[in-house]
Write an enzyme that holds these catalytic residues in place. Structure first.
Site, PDB file in Angstrom:
ATOM      1  N   ASP A 133       0.825  -1.192   0.000  1.00  0.00           N
ATOM      2  CA  ASP A 133       0.000   0.000   0.000  1.00  0.00           C
ATOM      3  C   ASP A 133       0.869   1.254   0.000  1.00  0.00           C
ATOM      4  O   ASP A 133       1.912   1.278  -0.647  1.00  0.00           O
ATOM      5  CB  ASP A 133      -0.938  -0.046   1.214  1.00  0.00           C
ATOM      6  CG  ASP A 133      -2.301   0.560   0.932  1.00  0.00           C
ATOM      7  OD1 ASP A 133      -2.376   1.792   0.844  1.00  0.00           O
ATOM      8  OD2 ASP A 133      -3.285  -0.190   0.802  1.00  0.00           O
ATOM      9  N   HIS A 174      -3.843   6.337   2.968  1.00  0.00           N
ATOM     10  CA  HIS A 174      -4.569   5.128   2.602  1.00  0.00           C
ATOM     11  C   HIS A 174      -4.073   3.899   3.363  1.00  0.00           C
ATOM     12  O   HIS A 174      -4.857   3.150   3.946  1.00  0.00           O
ATOM     13  CB  HIS A 174      -4.441   4.910   1.094  1.00  0.00           C
ATOM     14  CG  HIS A 174      -5.219   3.762   0.555  1.00  0.00           C
ATOM     15  ND1 HIS A 174      -4.790   2.461   0.643  1.00  0.00           N
ATOM     16  CD2 HIS A 174      -6.403   3.722  -0.099  1.00  0.00           C
ATOM     17  CE1 HIS A 174      -5.676   1.664   0.065  1.00  0.00           C
ATOM     18  NE2 HIS A 174      -6.667   2.410  -0.392  1.00  0.00           N
ATOM     19  N   SER A 203     -11.312  -1.089  -1.425  1.00  0.00           N
ATOM     20  CA  SER A 203     -10.116  -1.236  -0.587  1.00  0.00           C
ATOM     21  C   SER A 203     -10.485  -1.576   0.846  1.00  0.00           C
ATOM     22  O   SER A 203      -9.897  -2.466   1.464  1.00  0.00           O
ATOM     23  CB  SER A 203      -9.284   0.043  -0.602  1.00  0.00           C
ATOM     24  OG  SER A 203      -8.431   0.094  -1.684  1.00  0.00           O
TER      25      SER A 203
END
Length: 500
Positions: free
Chosen positions: A84, A121, A311
């Site tokens: 990520d 994120h 996600s």
């Protein structure tokens, strides 16, 4: 309101100094090669989001992890690799549960950014899996799992497919580095915009090698909606566990759940395998990150943040896999997938939603062996990229080149199949990471760093601009009180992208 390139850089400047290493190179997004759904990620302001915030406590109930055997599981003894944008040392991420693998992002070349999540994120995903925020009481779904963060994305998620492939290879090569917590799960909340053949695609070959090595690869379906007719790569690979997002309608009952309107559904030939909650999920906040600065209304108190996308659904599913593997460590990836697909709850009469409690009550089928045609890995890397590229000195990365040099698919595939693509800190002949573990970070342990010059497509660049642009992370929908952004509606040019 028009979001100009200048405005975007100003927002990022509030987070990051525009002084990585050296001067003169700008990395941005190339114009789309063709129209269609293959777009780089961005933010779209809309007033369509109606589902209220969903806490991880509620998610635990929705996926059947709060009763029976499931309620006693924490994911202990199971390693989860998070590929990520990195993680940051917020109080809700216990250092003992975090391992920093190599930073393969462009930001790895900046001492102040290495391993850290400048986008927001990765920290949000990590919170869903192993978070433990004492300030708010929010706890991840597998808080006892050991999470290895392999950073790939920059301040706006930018990453090339070659970096993802290298990261997957590294995980396979190092999955048993911690015998007490072997890596059994890869979380890929990332989707490439390409639509290559599944029988030759290098990216799908990479995830299949991980699968063969005993690692369950959990991949996000994408946020292009059902009309897209396909999943993001590598969720398109038939072997892996592809995950779509469910809209819970703000309740813990699955009776009123439905497929989230943004969630890609795939096709009859390759639909999503399972759904998991993906609308307005509350997890850890990364203060000062790009999304935190741009969308302050998405903050929940001082330590949490809410967002929507496949996600989030993928991270929830990865945590569920960790729980299942803690209970039954002998399961093969094929058996895990079979159990999770069988142990589901009906959602909106269209598809099925993850229920780890039901899966734990099923008997594993010893003959659960997938027999799809495997990828050879000798296809074109460019086909997996889709229509968006990183640029160096205004030259797009294209053709059979990785970020670090020429890429010969057939040659790489032969080495990857033998687990020889990585030799300590060198991947396919390019030194892109340190040679082993160091103590140079807040995490329980960290893989060392290395300097690299960058790709040959733009000479020998020195990365100087953190405002990279590339294909979206598949959860680019961050919910605030009155919006649920998904992606650009006006192509790839910042200056022409508008907020609706």
């Amino acid at each position: 309101m028009v979001l100009t390139r200048t405005m975007m850089r100003a927002a990022i400047a509030a987070v990051l100094p525009l002084s990585l290493a050296g001067v003169g190179t700008v990395v941005t997004a190339a114009p789309a090669a063709a129209s269609g759904s293959n777009r780089p990620g961005g933010w779209q302001n809309s007033a369509t989001g109606t589902t209220g915030p969903t806490s991880l406590k509620d998610v635990r109930s929705i996926i059947g992890a709060d009763t029976g055997v499931a309620s006693l599981l924490t994911g202990a003894g199971v390693g989860v690799a998070l590929l990520d944008t990195g993680v940051v040392p917020v109080s809700g991420l216990p250092a003992k549960q975090i391992v920093n693998g190599p930073d393969l992002s462009f930001e790895s070349q900046a001492d102040g950014l290495r391993y850290l999540d400048s986008y927001g994120h990765g920290t949000h995903m990590a919170g869903i899996i192993v978070g433990n925020d004492t300030a708010s009481g929010s706890k991840g779904l597998a808080p006892g799992a050991k999470l290895t963060s392999v950073k790939l994305g920059t301040a706006n998620g930018a990453v090339d497919v070659s970096q993802v492939i290298a990261a997957i290879d590294w995980v396979v090569a190092n999955k048993d580095a911690d015998p007490a917590n072997p890596i059994r799960v890869i979380n890929l909340s990332y989707g490439s915009g390409g639509n290559p053949s599944s029988t030759t695609d290098p990216l799908q070959f990479a995830v299949e090698q991980a699968w063969k090595a005993g690692i369950v690869v959990v991949a996000a379906a994408g946020n292009d909606g059902a009309a897209a007719g396909t999943l993001d790569d590598p969720a398109t690979d038939p072997f892996v566990l592809s995950v779509g997002a469910a809209d819970t309608n703000g309740t813990v009952s699955t009776a009123d759940d439905e497929v989230a309107e943004f969630s890609s559904s795939g096709s009859a030939a390759r639909p999503v395998d399972v759904l998991a909650p993906g609308e307005s999920i509350i997890s850890l906040r990364d203060p000062g990150s790009s999304i935190d600065v741009d969308y302050p209304a998405a903050r929940v108190g001082d330590t949490l943040f809410r967002g929507s996308g496949t996600s989030q659904a993928t991270a929830i599913t990865s945590a569920a896999v960790a729980l299942l593997l803690q209970a039954r460590p002998w399961l093969t990836p094929d058996q895990v997938k079979n159990l999770l697909k069988r142990g589901t709850s009906l959602t909106g009469s269209r598809t099925t939603e993850l229920n780890v409690g039901k899966a734990l009550g099923l008997i594993a089928d010893p003959s659960s062996t997938q027999k799809f045609r495997a990828s050879t890995g000798n296809g074109k890397l460019d086909d997996a990229r889709g229509d968006s590229r990183v640029l160096s000195n205004n030259i797009p990365l294209s053709g059979e080149n990785s970020v670090w040099g020429p890429f010969r698919s057939a040659n790489w595939a032969a080495f990857a199949a033998q687990k020889r693509s990585w030799v300590r800190g060198t991947w396919m002949g390019s030194t892109i990471a340190g040679t082993g573990w160091t103590g140079a970070s807040w995490a329980s342990k960290t893989w060392g760093a290395a300097a690299w010059a960058g790709g040959p497509w733009g000479g020998t660049p020195t990365w100087s601009d953190p405002s990279w642009s590339i294909r979206r992370w598949s959860s680019a929908r961050w919910s605030t009180t009155d919006w649920s952004g998904a992606r650009y509606t006006a192509g790839v040019d910042w200056a022409t992208s508008t907020w609706g």
